[in-house]
Scaffold this motif. Structure first.
Motif, PDB file in Angstrom:
ATOM      1  N   VAL A  74       0.789  -1.095   0.216  1.00 30.30           N
ATOM      2  CA  VAL A  74       0.009  -0.005  -0.018  1.00 30.30           C
ATOM      3  C   VAL A  74       0.833   1.330   0.162  1.00 30.30           C
ATOM      4  O   VAL A  74       0.750   2.153  -0.657  1.00 30.30           O
ATOM      5  CB  VAL A  74      -0.974  -0.041   1.028  1.00 30.30           C
ATOM      6  CG1 VAL A  74      -1.768   0.932   1.110  1.00 30.30           C
ATOM      7  CG2 VAL A  74      -1.729  -1.079   1.257  1.00 30.30           C
ATOM      8  N   LEU A  75       1.966   1.387   0.694  1.00 30.64           N
ATOM      9  CA  LEU A  75       2.825   2.618   1.045  1.00 30.64           C
ATOM     10  C   LEU A  75       3.479   2.865  -0.403  1.00 30.64           C
ATOM     11  O   LEU A  75       3.518   3.971  -0.668  1.00 30.64           O
ATOM     12  CB  LEU A  75       3.791   2.127   2.312  1.00 30.64           C
ATOM     13  CG  LEU A  75       4.522   3.447   2.398  1.00 30.64           C
ATOM     14  CD1 LEU A  75       3.490   4.609   3.100  1.00 30.64           C
ATOM     15  CD2 LEU A  75       5.507   3.089   3.528  1.00 30.64           C
ATOM     16  N   THR A  76       3.748   1.728  -1.285  1.00 27.33           N
ATOM     17  CA  THR A  76       4.441   2.089  -2.509  1.00 27.33           C
ATOM     18  C   THR A  76       3.543   2.716  -3.477  1.00 27.33           C
ATOM     19  O   THR A  76       3.839   3.555  -4.033  1.00 27.33           O
ATOM     20  CB  THR A  76       4.956   0.735  -3.066  1.00 27.33           C
ATOM     21  OG1 THR A  76       5.846  -0.027  -2.131  1.00 27.33           O
ATOM     22  CG2 THR A  76       5.377   0.981  -4.273  1.00 27.33           C
ATOM     23  N   THR A  77       2.410   2.201  -3.509  1.00 29.10           N
ATOM     24  CA  THR A  77       1.311   2.740  -4.429  1.00 29.10           C
ATOM     25  C   THR A  77       1.017   4.175  -3.934  1.00 29.10           C
ATOM     26  O   THR A  77       0.954   5.154  -4.938  1.00 29.10           O
ATOM     27  CB  THR A  77       0.027   2.097  -4.133  1.00 29.10           C
ATOM     28  OG1 THR A  77       0.230   0.743  -4.530  1.00 29.10           O
ATOM     29  CG2 THR A  77      -1.019   2.408  -5.241  1.00 29.10           C
ATOM     30  N   LEU A  78       0.688   4.573  -2.606  1.00 22.11           N
ATOM     31  CA  LEU A  78       0.608   5.937  -2.045  1.00 22.11           C
ATOM     32  C   LEU A  78       1.794   6.756  -2.643  1.00 22.11           C
ATOM     33  O   LEU A  78       1.556   7.967  -3.048  1.00 22.11           O
ATOM     34  CB  LEU A  78       0.453   6.047  -0.756  1.00 22.11           C
ATOM     35  CG  LEU A  78      -0.747   5.466  -0.112  1.00 22.11           C
ATOM     36  CD1 LEU A  78      -0.985   5.385   1.188  1.00 22.11           C
ATOM     37  CD2 LEU A  78      -2.242   5.971  -0.802  1.00 22.11           C
ATOM     38  N   PHE A  79       3.016   6.181  -2.765  1.00 24.12           N
ATOM     39  CA  PHE A  79       4.347   7.287  -2.841  1.00 24.12           C
ATOM     40  C   PHE A  79       4.453   7.319  -4.273  1.00 24.12           C
ATOM     41  O   PHE A  79       4.467   8.459  -4.444  1.00 24.12           O
ATOM     42  CB  PHE A  79       5.545   6.450  -2.339  1.00 24.12           C
ATOM     43  CG  PHE A  79       5.794   6.611  -0.827  1.00 24.12           C
ATOM     44  CD1 PHE A  79       4.899   7.108  -0.072  1.00 24.12           C
ATOM     45  CD2 PHE A  79       6.877   6.376  -0.384  1.00 24.12           C
ATOM     46  CE1 PHE A  79       4.952   7.590   1.453  1.00 24.12           C
ATOM     47  CE2 PHE A  79       7.368   6.672   1.102  1.00 24.12           C
ATOM     48  CZ  PHE A  79       6.151   7.123   1.890  1.00 24.12           C
ATOM     49  N   VAL A  80       3.951   6.485  -4.895  1.00 19.95           N
ATOM     50  CA  VAL A  80       3.919   6.423  -6.508  1.00 19.95           C
ATOM     51  C   VAL A  80       2.971   7.583  -6.990  1.00 19.95           C
ATOM     52  O   VAL A  80       3.145   8.290  -7.604  1.00 19.95           O
ATOM     53  CB  VAL A  80       3.833   5.092  -7.142  1.00 19.95           C
ATOM     54  CG1 VAL A  80       3.448   5.589  -8.589  1.00 19.95           C
ATOM     55  CG2 VAL A  80       4.864   4.261  -7.039  1.00 19.95           C
ATOM     56  N   LEU A  85       3.777  11.135  -9.135  1.00 26.97           N
ATOM     57  CA  LEU A  85       3.130  12.311 -10.060  1.00 26.97           C
ATOM     58  C   LEU A  85       3.526  13.401  -9.933  1.00 26.97           C
ATOM     59  O   LEU A  85       3.538  14.235 -11.046  1.00 26.97           O
ATOM     60  CB  LEU A  85       1.632  11.971  -9.927  1.00 26.97           C
ATOM     61  CG  LEU A  85       0.976  10.749 -10.428  1.00 26.97           C
ATOM     62  CD1 LEU A  85      -0.764  10.496 -10.193  1.00 26.97           C
ATOM     63  CD2 LEU A  85       1.434  10.318 -11.971  1.00 26.97           C
ATOM     64  N   ALA A  86       3.969  13.830  -8.947  1.00 25.44           N
ATOM     65  CA  ALA A  86       4.518  15.303  -8.630  1.00 25.44           C
ATOM     66  C   ALA A  86       5.824  15.618  -9.410  1.00 25.44           C
ATOM     67  O   ALA A  86       5.951  16.591  -9.711  1.00 25.44           O
ATOM     68  CB  ALA A  86       4.327  15.487  -7.068  1.00 25.44           C
ATOM     69  N   SER A  87       6.616  14.549  -9.223  1.00 16.36           N
ATOM     70  CA  SER A  87       7.873  14.657  -9.981  1.00 16.36           C
ATOM     71  C   SER A  87       7.600  15.089 -11.509  1.00 16.36           C
ATOM     72  O   SER A  87       8.645  15.481 -12.051  1.00 16.36           O
ATOM     73  CB  SER A  87       8.775  13.314  -9.695  1.00 16.36           C
ATOM     74  OG  SER A  87       8.129  12.076 -10.510  1.00 16.36           O
ATOM     75  N   VAL A  88       6.343  14.518 -12.009  1.00 13.88           N
ATOM     76  CA  VAL A  88       6.336  14.910 -13.531  1.00 13.88           C
ATOM     77  C   VAL A  88       5.441  16.047 -13.684  1.00 13.88           C
ATOM     78  O   VAL A  88       4.689  16.210 -14.796  1.00 13.88           O
ATOM     79  CB  VAL A  88       5.964  13.528 -14.177  1.00 13.88           C
ATOM     80  CG1 VAL A  88       6.841  12.440 -14.077  1.00 13.88           C
ATOM     81  CG2 VAL A  88       4.610  13.127 -13.634  1.00 13.88           C
ATOM     82  N   GLY A  89       5.077  16.738 -12.691  1.00 13.28           N
ATOM     83  CA  GLY A  89       4.331  18.007 -12.677  1.00 13.28           C
ATOM     84  C   GLY A  89       2.793  17.785 -12.301  1.00 13.28           C
ATOM     85  O   GLY A  89       1.896  18.810 -12.849  1.00 13.28           O
TER      86      GLY A  89
END
Length: 221
Positions: A74-80, A85-89
């Motif tokens: 779950v934590l991996t999905t939340l971080f992604v 998504l924030a890292s690509v704008g």
């Protein structure tokens, strides 16, 4: 033991101040649970139906999605969803990121629940519906799904209860749910070494937070 008693003394003394903030966090927890359940059921239904289709590649895609998502923490999905998504704008609010991340995972589990419910209905029901002139889609909508619902309700309720507890993990992406509210209150108002024995003087605020989380149900009943 003295540290434990000291914690509850502070908590009870400050409860009038804590209660509104904790209730607000509890409300956010309920909202996340409700919104995530809706997303998981809708996506899960779509995936379950995709698994039953004869269109090339569609059933394979649904099966692959379910298997992959059920094996991702779950934590991996939340971080992604939140940081990736924030890292690509694409900056999502923490609430939206929490619902989307938990919903994507929940859809994989709900798909299996719904699929099992549909398959629990005797195949003769579908054959009878088609023989009466119904299309496969009509047979699914009016005959199979209503009967499958009786099988689906119990595991769906179990999933929702588990989801309510799992919402605590969304505090890692700053969603202001109950655990996040408790951790914030503890870090701002209760010293980490409040009345603790020398060997527990470095007790983390995160270890004290669950005590504040347990206080809400006990005081709101």
């Amino acid at each position: 033991m003295s540290g434990f008693i000291r914690f509850w003394e502070i908590l009870i003394a400050k409860l009038p101040v804590f209660a509104p903030y904790l209730l607000k966090g509890a409300l956010v927890t309920i909202k996340i649970t409700g919104a995530t359940s809706i997303v998981a059921v809708l996506l899960g239904l779509a995936l379950a139906l995709m698994q039953r289709t004869r269109v090339p590649g569609v059933a394979l895609f649904a099966a692959a999605y379910i298997e992959v998502m059920r094996s991702v923490p779950v934590l991996t999905t939340l971080f992604v969803v939140y940081f990736g998504l924030a890292s690509v704008g694409i900056q999502l609010p923490s609430f939206v990121a929490a619902v989307l991340g938990l919903g994507m995972l929940g859809a994989a589990y709900m798909a299996e629940i719904i699929r099992a419910g549909i398959e629990a209905v005797h195949h003769g029901q579908r054959e009878a519906a088609v023989s009466l002139g119904m299309t496969p889609a009509q047979a699914m909508r009016f005959i199979l799904l209503p009967q499958a619902l009786r099988v689906i309700i119990a595991p769906t309720t179990n999933y929702t209860i588990g989801l309510l507890k799992d919402t605590a993990i969304v505090s890692t992406v700053a969603a202001p749910e109950l655990l996040f509210a408790a951790k914030t209150l503890v870090s701002q108002t209760i010293p980490a070494d409040a009345g603790l024995p020398p060997d527990r003087g470095n007790l983390s605020r995160h270890e004290l937070a669950p005590g504040a989380r347990r206080a809400l149900p006990a005081r709101s009943g």
